[in-house]
Design an enzyme around this catalytic site. Structure first.
Site, PDB file in Angstrom:
ATOM      1  N   ARG A 208      -8.588  -0.518  19.323  1.00  0.00           N
ATOM      2  CA  ARG A 208      -9.428   0.866  18.849  1.00  0.00           C
ATOM      3  C   ARG A 208      -7.817   2.007  17.639  1.00  0.00           C
ATOM      4  O   ARG A 208      -7.147   1.355  17.704  1.00  0.00           O
ATOM      5  CB  ARG A 208      -9.337   1.953  20.697  1.00  0.00           C
ATOM      6  N   GLU A 237     -12.232   7.056  11.948  1.00  0.00           N
ATOM      7  CA  GLU A 237     -12.638   6.426  11.396  1.00  0.00           C
ATOM      8  C   GLU A 237     -14.418   7.182  11.150  1.00  0.00           C
ATOM      9  O   GLU A 237     -13.816   7.622  12.114  1.00  0.00           O
ATOM     10  CB  GLU A 237     -13.962   5.124  11.844  1.00  0.00           C
ATOM     11  N   HIS A 254     -14.909  -2.018  12.412  1.00  0.00           N
ATOM     12  CA  HIS A 254     -14.924  -1.946  13.610  1.00  0.00           C
ATOM     13  C   HIS A 254     -16.448  -2.496  14.015  1.00  0.00           C
ATOM     14  O   HIS A 254     -17.150  -2.334  14.843  1.00  0.00           O
ATOM     15  CB  HIS A 254     -15.143  -0.298  13.971  1.00  0.00           C
TER      16      HIS A 254
HETATM   17  N1  NAI Z   1     -14.494  -3.823  17.587  1.00  0.00           N
HETATM   18  C1  NAI Z   1     -14.794  -3.537  18.850  1.00  0.00           C
HETATM   19  O1  NAI Z   1     -15.758  -3.879  17.953  1.00  0.00           O
HETATM   20  C2  NAI Z   1     -14.742  -4.503  20.003  1.00  0.00           C
HETATM   21  C3  NAI Z   1     -13.080  -3.205  20.906  1.00  0.00           C
HETATM   22  N2  NAI Z   1     -13.280  -3.545  21.992  1.00  0.00           N
HETATM   23  C4  NAI Z   1     -11.933  -2.711  22.214  1.00  0.00           C
HETATM   24  O2  NAI Z   1     -11.124  -3.688  23.096  1.00  0.00           O
HETATM   25  C5  NAI Z   1     -11.133  -3.002  24.409  1.00  0.00           C
HETATM   26  C6  NAI Z   1     -10.411  -4.639  25.632  1.00  0.00           C
HETATM   27  O3  NAI Z   1     -12.159  -4.714  25.785  1.00  0.00           O
HETATM   28  P1  NAI Z   1     -12.037  -5.357  27.217  1.00  0.00           P
HETATM   29  O4  NAI Z   1     -11.376  -6.711  26.732  1.00  0.00           O
HETATM   30  O5  NAI Z   1     -13.230  -6.111  27.575  1.00  0.00           O
HETATM   31  O6  NAI Z   1     -11.389  -4.221  27.909  1.00  0.00           O
HETATM   32  P2  NAI Z   1     -11.188  -5.164  29.768  1.00  0.00           P
HETATM   33  O7  NAI Z   1     -10.866  -4.225  30.485  1.00  0.00           O
HETATM   34  O8  NAI Z   1     -11.906  -6.248  30.252  1.00  0.00           O
HETATM   35  O9  NAI Z   1      -9.410  -5.620  29.317  1.00  0.00           O
HETATM   36  C7  NAI Z   1      -8.721  -5.137  29.149  1.00  0.00           C
HETATM   37  C8  NAI Z   1      -7.208  -5.177  29.733  1.00  0.00           C
HETATM   38  O10 NAI Z   1      -6.054  -4.756  28.772  1.00  0.00           O
HETATM   39  C9  NAI Z   1      -4.999  -3.924  29.605  1.00  0.00           C
HETATM   40  N3  NAI Z   1      -4.401  -2.930  29.818  1.00  0.00           N
HETATM   41  C10 NAI Z   1      -4.556  -1.473  29.904  1.00  0.00           C
HETATM   42  N4  NAI Z   1      -3.315  -1.042  29.375  1.00  0.00           N
HETATM   43  C11 NAI Z   1      -2.194  -1.746  28.766  1.00  0.00           C
HETATM   44  C12 NAI Z   1      -0.982  -1.940  28.562  1.00  0.00           C
HETATM   45  N5  NAI Z   1      -0.420  -1.005  28.305  1.00  0.00           N
HETATM   46  N6  NAI Z   1      -0.652  -2.804  28.011  1.00  0.00           N
HETATM   47  C13 NAI Z   1      -1.237  -4.230  28.271  1.00  0.00           C
HETATM   48  N7  NAI Z   1      -2.446  -4.428  28.930  1.00  0.00           N
HETATM   49  C14 NAI Z   1      -2.727  -3.288  29.298  1.00  0.00           C
HETATM   50  C15 NAI Z   1      -6.048  -4.001  31.512  1.00  0.00           C
HETATM   51  O11 NAI Z   1      -4.766  -4.527  32.633  1.00  0.00           O
HETATM   52  C16 NAI Z   1      -7.034  -4.677  31.264  1.00  0.00           C
HETATM   53  O12 NAI Z   1      -6.693  -5.703  31.920  1.00  0.00           O
HETATM   54  C17 NAI Z   1     -12.135  -1.948  24.215  1.00  0.00           C
HETATM   55  O13 NAI Z   1     -11.656  -1.149  25.491  1.00  0.00           O
HETATM   56  C18 NAI Z   1     -12.411  -1.172  23.242  1.00  0.00           C
HETATM   57  O14 NAI Z   1     -11.786  -0.097  23.743  1.00  0.00           O
HETATM   58  C19 NAI Z   1     -14.087  -3.957  23.046  1.00  0.00           C
HETATM   59  C20 NAI Z   1     -15.127  -5.121  22.153  1.00  0.00           C
HETATM   60  C21 NAI Z   1     -15.291  -4.301  21.022  1.00  0.00           C
HETATM   61  O1  LIG Z   2     -18.122  -2.149  22.754  1.00  0.00           O
HETATM   62  C1  LIG Z   2     -16.975  -1.630  22.112  1.00  0.00           C
HETATM   63  O2  LIG Z   2     -16.240  -0.926  22.759  1.00  0.00           O
HETATM   64  C2  LIG Z   2     -17.102  -1.299  20.758  1.00  0.00           C
HETATM   65  O3  LIG Z   2     -16.000  -1.138  19.670  1.00  0.00           O
HETATM   66  C3  LIG Z   2     -18.492  -1.515  20.391  1.00  0.00           C
HETATM   67  O4  LIG Z   2     -18.343  -3.197  19.973  1.00  0.00           O
HETATM   68  C4  LIG Z   2     -18.198  -0.628  18.549  1.00  0.00           C
HETATM   69  O5  LIG Z   2     -19.496   0.233  18.995  1.00  0.00           O
HETATM   70  P1  LIG Z   2     -19.844   0.975  18.451  1.00  0.00           P
HETATM   71  O6  LIG Z   2     -19.074   1.746  17.532  1.00  0.00           O
HETATM   72  O7  LIG Z   2     -22.096   0.145  17.506  1.00  0.00           O
HETATM   73  O8  LIG Z   2     -20.850   1.727  19.666  1.00  0.00           O
END
Ligand code: NAI
Ligand SMILES: O=C(O)C(=O)[C@H](O)COP(=O)(O)O
Length: 370
Positions: A208, A237, A254
């Protein structure tokens, strides 16, 4: 029943029509008037589900076809009894593929092979653990930092953030955005963090935008305290910082999670959570017609060495095209997301090669082999 659905969620048209009145709108076009008599919303990150949108509505259930849920005011929803569900892990392989494509471009454009370099992964959940798997397969030394997971008793070997700052050549963040608390991630990368990085690292943000302080990162780049930045997620964004865009090695709008596979899984998980909540016969629904890659067979020169490996990854995801597009047309940030081209993950490809060590690496990256 009335359901309002974000019109950029693929594969969902027609699914709920037998059971409900369905309205499709743009993610930022959800208004209080529109949602007032809706029972459910199926959204993405562009719909802020808070008091201003939901007050006075009869919305009972929100499904977001995303991993992140920082766009949902969870306290407000709890106070009104509104249930929400995200799609944990749905596009996590897509983000891991994005990171592999970043490493490929480092080799192709800068001649830097990440083999032997130390990668720090901050946040080792669904995304971070898959990035670790790919990075290890590619020959990197991987350090994991996740204090919440460590405190919960996980068996993994963790290091502190201090060790990440001291030892890593590349640091990548996969944490959720949290604004407060012991493990707050808002502006985790700030002036102090950057001052404490010992090895002039490359920093990557695919989680993020608000996890990085734009101002501090810009200063650190200009003062050569960090080598490069890779930014997929930005503060503010789509009105992103133009200077950071100009200076970033990799800048994308993103879309790290935007593989077709990841999108399909996000939709599937949202349909299933709606089905469970409203008791609809859609618990085994799955999307049909996920498009195959344009060139699903990759034929590798046996003598290509490491460059063949990087070219194979690049074949599946030529990330440079997206960087060029954003750098030259930042005004269409949202449109580039909405019109994202087909990207399939590694398992949708078959690689023909006779080189055994290479086959081993490709298998760990989930490619099919011939
Ligand atoms: N750019 C994109 O298109 C995407 C972005 N994301 C972002 O990636 C993030 C992570 O996704 P996942 O791995 O699936 O989530 P998840 O919930 O499976 O893993 C997140 C991990 O971060 C850890 N965490 C929380 N606070 C922390 C800190 N201060 N220091 C170190 N570790 C910490 C948690 O304990 C957890 O293990 C999502 O919350 C989302 O915001 C996810 C998918 C796509
Ligand atoms: O899954 C998330 O978390 C993401 O950041 C997405 O991949 C981006 O999703 P949208 O902005 O298309 O909802």
């Amino acid at each position: 029943m009335k359901i309002i659905i974000d019109d950029k969620i693929p594969f969902i048209q027609g699914v709920f029509e037998p059971y409900a009145k369905v309205i499709y709108v743009g993610g930022s076009d959800f208004t209080p008037q529109l949602v007032r008599d809706a029972d459910a919303l199926i959204i993405r990150t562009r719909t802020k589900c808070n008091r201003s949108l939901l007050e006075g509505s009869k919305v009972k259930f929100i499904a977001t076809a995303t991993i992140g849920f920082d766009h949902i005011d969870r306290d407000y929803c709890a106070s009104k009894g509104i249930i929400w569900k995200n799609a944990p892990g749905c596009n996590s392989w897509s983000v891991a593929q994005y990171m592999a494509a970043v490493f490929a471009l480092l080799f192709i454009n800068k001649g830097v092979d990440v083999q032997g370099k130390t990668l720090g992964i901050v946040g080792v959940g669904n995304v971070g653990s898959k990035v670790a798997k790919y990075a290890s397969a590619l020959g990197m030394r991987v350090l994991l930092c996740d204090p919440p997971l460590e405190q919960s008793g996980s068996y993994m070997d963790f290091v502190s953030l201090k060790e990440i700052k001291e030892q890593c050549d590349i640091i990548t963040f996969h944490v959720p955005l949290s604004m407060e608390g012991e493990h707050k991630t808002f502006h985790m990368v700030d002036e102090q963090f950057l001052n404490e990085c010992s090895r002039t690292p490359i920093l990557c943000n695919t989680c993020r935008g608000e996890v990085f302080s734009t101002e501090s990162v810009l200063l650190a780049l200009k003062e050569k305290m960090i080598e490069e930045v890779v930014i997929d997620c930005w503060e503010d964004e789509p009105a992103i910082n133009q200077e950071l865009l100009n200076l970033a090695f990799i800048a994308t709008p993103h879309i790290a999670g935007y593989s077709r596979d990841g999108k399909a899984m996000g939709t599937t998980m949202s349909v299933h959570s709606m089905a469970a909540y409203f008791k609809l016969p859609l618990l085994d629904w799955s999307p049909e017609g996920i498009e195959p890659p344009v060139c699903p067979i990759i034929d590798i020169d046996v003598h290509g060495g490491r460059s063949a490996l990087w070219n194979t990854i690049y074949h599946t995801y030529p990330i440079e095209k997206e960087v060029d597009l954003l750098k030259h047309h930042v005004a269409t940030f949202e449109q580039q997301r909405g019109d994202y081209p087909l990207r399939r993950e590694f398992p949708a490809y078959t690689v023909k090669t006779k080189d055994y060590p290479f086959q081993e690496v490709l298998a760990k990256l989930n490619f099919n082999l011939l």
